[in-house]
Enzyme design. Structure first.
Site, PDB file in Angstrom:
ATOM      1  N   GLN A 125      72.673   0.672 121.086  1.00  0.00           N
ATOM      2  CA  GLN A 125      72.345   1.226 122.049  1.00  0.00           C
ATOM      3  C   GLN A 125      71.451   2.637 121.626  1.00  0.00           C
ATOM      4  O   GLN A 125      72.014   3.571 121.288  1.00  0.00           O
ATOM      5  CB  GLN A 125      73.636   1.731 122.996  1.00  0.00           C
ATOM      6  N   GLY A 126      70.511   2.709 122.502  1.00  0.00           N
ATOM      7  CA  GLY A 126      69.122   3.505 122.040  1.00  0.00           C
ATOM      8  C   GLY A 126      68.989   3.954 123.080  1.00  0.00           C
ATOM      9  O   GLY A 126      67.871   3.923 123.951  1.00  0.00           O
ATOM     10  N   SER A 128      70.354   7.596 123.570  1.00  0.00           N
ATOM     11  CA  SER A 128      69.904   9.814 123.839  1.00  0.00           C
ATOM     12  C   SER A 128      68.413   9.223 122.221  1.00  0.00           C
ATOM     13  O   SER A 128      68.376   8.815 121.930  1.00  0.00           O
ATOM     14  CB  SER A 128      71.269   9.880 122.617  1.00  0.00           C
ATOM     15  N   SER A 160      75.274   4.255 117.716  1.00  0.00           N
ATOM     16  CA  SER A 160      76.053   4.021 116.578  1.00  0.00           C
ATOM     17  C   SER A 160      75.834   2.840 115.921  1.00  0.00           C
ATOM     18  O   SER A 160      75.770   1.829 117.012  1.00  0.00           O
ATOM     19  CB  SER A 160      77.447   3.754 117.489  1.00  0.00           C
ATOM     20  N   GLU A 245      79.971   0.682 131.105  1.00  0.00           N
ATOM     21  CA  GLU A 245      81.167   1.725 129.814  1.00  0.00           C
ATOM     22  C   GLU A 245      81.896   3.027 130.635  1.00  0.00           C
ATOM     23  O   GLU A 245      82.900   2.752 130.132  1.00  0.00           O
ATOM     24  CB  GLU A 245      79.765   2.400 129.220  1.00  0.00           C
TER      25      GLU A 245
HETATM   26  C1  LIG Z   1      80.165   8.884 118.627  1.00  0.00           C
HETATM   27  C2  LIG Z   1      79.792   9.285 118.943  1.00  0.00           C
HETATM   28  C3  LIG Z   1      78.362   8.163 119.552  1.00  0.00           C
HETATM   29  C4  LIG Z   1      77.839   7.594 120.243  1.00  0.00           C
HETATM   30  N1  LIG Z   1      76.960   6.482 120.495  1.00  0.00           N
HETATM   31  C5  LIG Z   1      75.298   6.801 121.303  1.00  0.00           C
HETATM   32  C6  LIG Z   1      74.875   5.156 121.071  1.00  0.00           C
HETATM   33  O1  LIG Z   1      74.978   4.273 120.211  1.00  0.00           O
HETATM   34  N2  LIG Z   1      73.660   5.037 121.951  1.00  0.00           N
HETATM   35  C7  LIG Z   1      73.528   6.668 122.587  1.00  0.00           C
HETATM   36  O2  LIG Z   1      71.844   6.520 122.970  1.00  0.00           O
HETATM   37  N3  LIG Z   1      73.779   7.591 122.393  1.00  0.00           N
HETATM   38  C8  LIG Z   1      74.560   7.661 121.574  1.00  0.00           C
HETATM   39  N4  LIG Z   1      75.884   8.829 121.599  1.00  0.00           N
HETATM   40  C9  LIG Z   1      75.092   9.646 122.503  1.00  0.00           C
HETATM   41  C10 LIG Z   1      75.999  10.490 123.713  1.00  0.00           C
HETATM   42  O3  LIG Z   1      75.125   9.304 124.463  1.00  0.00           O
HETATM   43  C11 LIG Z   1      75.058  12.323 123.295  1.00  0.00           C
HETATM   44  O4  LIG Z   1      75.912  12.497 122.669  1.00  0.00           O
HETATM   45  C12 LIG Z   1      75.580  12.714 125.167  1.00  0.00           C
HETATM   46  O5  LIG Z   1      75.036  12.106 125.429  1.00  0.00           O
HETATM   47  C13 LIG Z   1      75.285  14.318 125.078  1.00  0.00           C
HETATM   48  O6  LIG Z   1      74.085  14.574 124.229  1.00  0.00           O
HETATM   49  P1  LIG Z   1      74.160  15.288 123.337  1.00  0.00           P
HETATM   50  O7  LIG Z   1      74.792  15.178 121.995  1.00  0.00           O
HETATM   51  O8  LIG Z   1      72.693  15.382 123.341  1.00  0.00           O
HETATM   52  O9  LIG Z   1      74.662  17.108 123.827  1.00  0.00           O
HETATM   53  P2  LIG Z   1      73.611  18.164 124.910  1.00  0.00           P
HETATM   54  O10 LIG Z   1      73.054  17.133 125.863  1.00  0.00           O
HETATM   55  O11 LIG Z   1      72.604  18.338 124.587  1.00  0.00           O
HETATM   56  O12 LIG Z   1      75.157  18.750 125.203  1.00  0.00           O
HETATM   57  C14 LIG Z   1      75.360  19.828 124.894  1.00  0.00           C
HETATM   58  C15 LIG Z   1      76.875  20.752 125.630  1.00  0.00           C
HETATM   59  O13 LIG Z   1      76.366  21.142 126.628  1.00  0.00           O
HETATM   60  C16 LIG Z   1      77.019  20.254 127.581  1.00  0.00           C
HETATM   61  N5  LIG Z   1      75.996  20.375 128.934  1.00  0.00           N
HETATM   62  C17 LIG Z   1      74.935  19.720 128.829  1.00  0.00           C
HETATM   63  N6  LIG Z   1      74.296  19.450 130.033  1.00  0.00           N
HETATM   64  C18 LIG Z   1      74.872  20.158 131.024  1.00  0.00           C
HETATM   65  C19 LIG Z   1      74.946  20.387 132.530  1.00  0.00           C
HETATM   66  N7  LIG Z   1      74.251  19.811 133.510  1.00  0.00           N
HETATM   67  N8  LIG Z   1      76.203  20.796 132.890  1.00  0.00           N
HETATM   68  C20 LIG Z   1      76.757  21.397 131.438  1.00  0.00           C
HETATM   69  N9  LIG Z   1      77.029  21.298 130.687  1.00  0.00           N
HETATM   70  C21 LIG Z   1      76.306  20.386 130.022  1.00  0.00           C
HETATM   71  C22 LIG Z   1      76.956  19.475 127.529  1.00  0.00           C
HETATM   72  O14 LIG Z   1      78.047  18.777 127.976  1.00  0.00           O
HETATM   73  C23 LIG Z   1      78.084  19.353 125.731  1.00  0.00           C
HETATM   74  O15 LIG Z   1      78.628  20.336 125.978  1.00  0.00           O
HETATM   75  C24 LIG Z   1      76.919   8.730 120.950  1.00  0.00           C
HETATM   76  C25 LIG Z   1      77.396  10.157 121.204  1.00  0.00           C
HETATM   77  C26 LIG Z   1      78.912  10.288 119.876  1.00  0.00           C
HETATM   78  C27 LIG Z   1      79.305  11.527 120.053  1.00  0.00           C
END
Ligand SMILES: Cc1cc2nc3c(=O)[nH]c(=O)nc-3n(C[C@H](O)[C@H](O)[C@H](O)COP(=O)(O)OP(=O)(O)OC[C@H]3O[C@@H](n4cnc5c(N)ncnc54)[C@H](O)[C@@H]3O)c2cc1C
Lengths: 384, 340
Positions: A125-126, A128, A160, A245
């Protein structure tokens, strides 16, 4: 309200149970690398060859064409048989595939669905990006139309198993001038496309395990025919994917965790003695989890019930958010049951590894905060 | 398999909902104050509508519906904070029916007679209150008292208790007394082998607690939409929104488990006891947590007796301590074999 299964459902359950019992892979699943890919594909192929893959997928694309109740039964038996969680196949089976079924054109379905079921292709999945996580709509990876191709430049992150994948469901910006959510397209991307480079990212579970990668696209060319659901419609296509999902895709996990809690009770008894744990804090936590897992399983029944009545949508967030928390509690308790030996991270014991992994439960697929925003706004109608 | 109510079941739920909305709005408790519970006036009306014998088989004088319909109705009783005396009547009628006292059964099913509830205060051993020491809920004007334990369920006369002493009830709209059990055995007794009333009591109490948690949830969400600070509704602040979301998540889990437990019981499956206990554990915990959260969402108003928030909290504690607290239920749930 009923717990009745039809006679055919019961036959299906027995056949599934028998087949699984005889065929489930007994070797432990490797935690990473090509060995893990080979294992997951082989197990998927084994199910497909025996006619057990894609229970609720249409028959013409290699599925069994059955309803969600059968899907639920299959997952229950799957978990009961301790069948391995072939997580590399997850995106194909639970996002990519279902999205193509719902929104793809005939050619896309013909080309891509069967290889997912047959254990030939791994999807990733691409979505993020470095600057578009929770705020997925802020994604910037560009795709410019050139003849009958899209030319893609930009970067995806946290993909992932990207390094072990064949195909990618990719969200790109095809109209930079449109409002945030309007200029996005959902694209089928071949991971062998020239112009793609991967950077491995190690995760916190163990030093040598690469779980996800960052993808860099430098004028990578994709046929326009790979756009799913129409150009600039990517947001609505992506939302149907996330719906899968957050909903039914969780069923198998739920049931697996219920069995895990039972194993934990056994192990705690073996280690500390029945009498002791009953009056100990460990016992009290095990007891609460035993009740919570019963409820979690009932929640999966509710998700299936709602789907059968065509209600659901944002209500699935209730289960998704709940189980993220519960599963973390299960893993933490498993870690605590091991006692001081939890400070060892042996190869042959998954509990420490999965405890560390559980920190992703409330981040991946929408953080628990985002889930709570969705529940607050869409389920409860609270103001933004 | 379907966890959602059928059309017939929805009709029953709609009937009891509109009845309670008209006859038992939660505000009645505020008007009534701390003098006892006005809900006894509801019993004859509920009897007339058939709600007191809903889950009792037709050949036992009831309406002949299943544990699931009963579950759905007790959820509404919890939602409207109906006096727990309702358990005394519904389960008391079941005791009379199964024990073969048809006259008493029929009288109870009309709602003409009140039945209090005896709940043990003490342990079998130790210096504190002992096994003969009970609390009597809603028994002040009742000639009969219901007693339920793991062995079975029975009806006693009020005279079977001695040293009865009225005490202030933490849940001030319920009457509470201390008493010592003086009788060797109840007047009517139904062993668990004849009818598993204990598990039914736990299952229905779980359903009641689901309703309590949902009532608190809805009260908090409604308030979060109208109370404004810093120029906007407080529900727009994530700190409040997420409290409400947590309440909704917990309520969903409790409702699903209550529904599941009722179906397992209705089908007479071997895990009936396990799921009834699980339902009570999950739902009473949810009721207590949601009630606490509701007070917080209301600010100082939530801390007053003018808001209804405190009623949910106090009733949730009653639900917890009735027929074995969370602590005891947790010990018990570990004794069951792995559920199917
Ligand atoms: C093990 C794992 C596998 C993954 N696999 C994939 C994958 O295959 N493909 C893919 O595309 N993505 C993948 N992801 C990414 C995942 O979808 C993102 O990590 C997730 O959407 C959060 O984005 P971020 O990590 O940038 O955190 P951020 O968005 O930067 O968030 C940081 C913190 O701020 C909080 N926050 C942000 N915005 C708000 C808001 N509006 N209100 C309240 N709190 C907020 C969040 O809850 C978090 O605690 C994976 C992540 C993990 C951990």
């Amino acid at each position: 309200m009923n717990l009745d299964f039809t006679a055919e459902d019961k036959i299906f359950r027995e056949e599934a149970r028998d087949w699984l019992q005889a065929n489930v892979f007994k070797e432990r699943r490797p935690h990473g690398g090509e060995a893990m890919r080979a294992y997951d594909l082989a197990w998927q192929k084994c199910q497909y060859d025996a006619g057990w893959a894609g229970v609720s997928w249409p028959k013409e694309y290699g599925g069994m064409g059955l309803d969600l109740t059968r899907q639920l039964i299959w997952y229950e038996e799957y978990a009961r048989a301790h069948a391995p969680d072939n997580h590399l196949c997850f995106v194909g089976l639970n996002h990519g595939g279902p999205t193509l079924i719902a929104r793809g054109d005939e050619a896309q379905k013909r080309t891509h669905l069967r290889p997912i079921l047959a254990g030939e292709k791994i999807w990733c999945q691409g979505f993020s990006e470095p600057n578009a996580g929770s705020d997925l709509g802020a994604l910037r990876t560009r795709a410019v139309i050139d003849g009958d191709e899209l030319v893609i430049t930009g970067s995806k992150i946290w993909t992932s198993h990207g390094h072990l994948s064949d195909m990618q469901e990719l969200l790109v910006r095809t109209d930079p001038d449109a409002p945030k959510h309007k200029g996005i397209s959902w694209v089928i991307f071949d991971m062998k496309t020239p112009g793609l480079e991967l950077r491995p990212i190690e995760i916190m579970t163990a030093p040598n395990h690469t779980h996800f990668v960052q993808c860099f696209y430098d004028e990578a060319r994709v046929p326009l025919a790979n756009v799913v659901g129409g150009l600039n419609n990517g947001w609505s296509v992506a939302m149907s994917t996330l719906g899968f999902e957050r909903g039914t895709a969780q069923i198998k996990d739920q049931i697996r965790y219920a069995f895990l809690v039972e194993q934990m009770i056994e192990r705690a008894r073996a280690r500390y003695g029945s009498e002791y744990i009953t009056h100990d804090e460990l016992g009290s936590r095990l007891a609460q989890l035993r009740a919570d897992m019963a409820a979690a399983r009932a929640m999966t029944y509710m998700v299936v019930s709602r789907a059968q009545h065509d209600i659901g949508g944002s209500l699935a967030s209730l289960m998704r958010a709940m189980v993220g928390d519960v599963q973390q509690r299960v893993r933490r308790l498993a870690f605590d049951i091991i006692g001081a030996d939890a400070l060892e991270n042996p190869e042959d014991d998954d509990w420490v590894y999965f405890y560390l992994r559980s920190y992703a439960q409330t981040i991946a697929a929408g953080t628990s905060q985002i889930q709570r925003n969705i529940i607050g706004e869409r389920v409860l109608g609270l103001p933004r | 398999m379907d966890l959602l109510p059928s059309d017939d079941q929805t009709q029953i739920v709609d009937t009891i909902k509109s009845f309670l909305a008209g006859e038992a709005p939660v505000d009645r408790l505020r008007e009534h104050g701390a003098i006892g519970n006005p809900d006894a006036a509801l019993w004859p009306k509920l009897g007339e509508l058939g709600f007191l014998g809903l889950g009792l088989a037709e050949e036992l004088g009831g309406i002949g519906l299943s544990a699931s319909e009963e579950m759905l109705v007790f959820r509404e009783f919890g939602y409207h904070l109906v006096s727990i005396g309702i358990f005394g009547i519904v389960l008391g009628a079941r005791v009379a029916a199964v024990a073969g006292d048809d006259a008493l059964r029929d009288e109870l099913l009309t709602g003409a007679r009140r039945v209090g509830i005896a709940n043990p205060r003490g342990a079998a051993a130790g210096p504190g209150p002992d096994a003969q020491d009970y609390h009597l809920f809603e028994a002040a004007d009742a000639s009969l008292v219901l007693l339920v334990d793991e062995q079975g369920a029975g009806l006693l006369a009020r005279e079977d208790f001695v040293d009865i002493e009225s005490v202030h009830s933490t849940d001030s709209v319920l009457t509470l007394e201390r008493a010592r059990l003086a009788a060797d055995k109840p007047r009517l007794w139904v062993a668990r082998s004849a009818d598993n009333i204990h598990s039914r009591a736990l299952m229905l109490l779980g359903a009641y607690a689901v309703g309590l948690g949902e009532g608190a949830r809805d009260m908090a969400v409604d308030y979060a939409k109208i109370r404004e600070q810093f120029g906007k509704p407080i529900g727009a602040f994530q700190a409040i929104k997420h409290i409400c979301a947590d309440m909704a998540m917990r309520s969903e889990a409790a409702l699903c488990q209550a529904s599941f437990a009722s179906l397992v019981m209705a089908d007479g499956l071997p895990d009936t006891d396990f799921h009834a206990v699980a339902s009570k554990i999950v739902a009473t915990e949810v009721a207590m947590k949601n009630a606490a959260a509701n007070i917080q969402v209301h600010g100082a108003f939530g801390f007053t007796s003018e808001a209804n928030a405190h009623h949910y909290l106090k009733r949730a504690h009653v639900a917890d301590l009735l027929w074995g607290s969370l602590r005891e239920q947790r010990e018990r749930i570990l004794t069951f074999p792995t559920p199917a």
